[in-house]
Enzyme design. Structure first.
Site, PDB file in Angstrom:
ATOM      1  N   GLU A 135      65.910  72.023  24.476  1.00  0.00           N
ATOM      2  CA  GLU A 135      64.601  71.709  25.058  1.00  0.00           C
ATOM      3  C   GLU A 135      64.008  72.904  25.785  1.00  0.00           C
ATOM      4  O   GLU A 135      62.789  73.143  25.705  1.00  0.00           O
ATOM      5  CB  GLU A 135      64.739  70.514  26.008  1.00  0.00           C
ATOM      6  N   HIS A 168      60.159  62.668  24.498  1.00  0.00           N
ATOM      7  CA  HIS A 168      61.226  61.790  24.963  1.00  0.00           C
ATOM      8  C   HIS A 168      60.955  60.318  24.640  1.00  0.00           C
ATOM      9  O   HIS A 168      61.837  59.468  24.854  1.00  0.00           O
ATOM     10  CB  HIS A 168      61.432  61.957  26.470  1.00  0.00           C
TER      11      HIS A 168
END
Length: 241
Positions: A135, A168
């Site tokens: 990420e 997410h």
């Protein structure tokens, strides 16, 4: 954006959606427990994705030695302090969500990951180490880094953080994930070392996941006590006030 960075982004996208085919494949091969199949596939896909992405970024690793970066002691300080900064930002965002928008504390996304970790402890490696590394490479080094060359910090951090939050798939808590994105972007700009937000992100995720896994029963009991107390207060208020 550099061509190799596009390859990195495509690799990340393929990795994210590979479970659509990968999990049913593992189930068909004899893994009856779907949560275990999800855990095994995510471990495999995330590890493979990380290896491929690091190979694609070999040139970046060589170039970074010629960039002006913070000293190692400064980087260590911000990596350590960044953990508390990220937790603080997360706490403030959660409080705003609750007080202003009435959103309850807790995340279904986190609960789902914890449940998988309970069935397959090795999965913690994905949530605590591999996931944060990927990420930070994607959303801070590549996405934020590209935007920061064209816009100021606020715009670049806002755009990259919102996308980071949306990925997410926990849209109720967009503010929390965005606040974390801003924090990690700040750490990256402050030190010009991607390893700093990586360390902070890894440490924060490890702390949160271990607390959720190790103290799961105690947390559930506390939540039940809080809910009971709230119900009692509501009953007294409606009956006698």
């Amino acid at each position: 954006m550099e061509k190799r960075h596009w390859y990195v982004v495509v690799t990340y996208i393929i990795m994210q959606f590979s479970s659509i085919l990968g999990v049913p494949l593992l189930v068909s091969l004899g893994i009856d427990n779907r949560e275990v199949a999800v855990a095994y596939w995510l471990i495999f896909s995330f590890f493979t994705g990380l290896v491929v992405i690091l190979l694609l970024l070999r040139q970046d690793m060589m170039v970074r030695h010629h960039e002006e970066r913070s000293t190692i002691p400064v980087a260590i300080f911000w990596a350590f302090f960044g953990v508390f900064l990220a937790l603080f930002a997360q706490g403030i965002a959660a409080t705003i969500e609750n007080r202003v928008f009435g959103i309850e504390f807790g995340s279904e996304n986190t609960d789902f990951l914890v449940e998988i970790a309970l069935t397959t402890p090795l999965f913690i490696v994905v949530t605590s180490i591999i996931g944060p590394i990927l990420e930070e490479i994607i959303f801070r080094k590549i996405l934020f880094g590209t935007l920061y060359k064209r816009y100021n910090f606020f715009i670049a951090a806002l755009l990259s953080s919102v996308i980071f939050a949306m990925v997410h798939m926990d849209f109720t808590h967009l503010l929390i994930y965005s606040a974390m994105g801003f924090t990690f972007a700040f750490l990256y700009v402050k030190t010009n070392r991607i390893i700093v937000p990586i360390i902070a992100h890894v440490a924060m995720n490890t702390f949160v996941v271990l607390v959720q896994v190790v103290f799961k029963d105690e947390i559930e009991k506390y939540q039940e006590q809080v809910e009971s107390m709230q119900a009692m207060i509501h009953f007294i208020w409606t009956r006698f006030m």
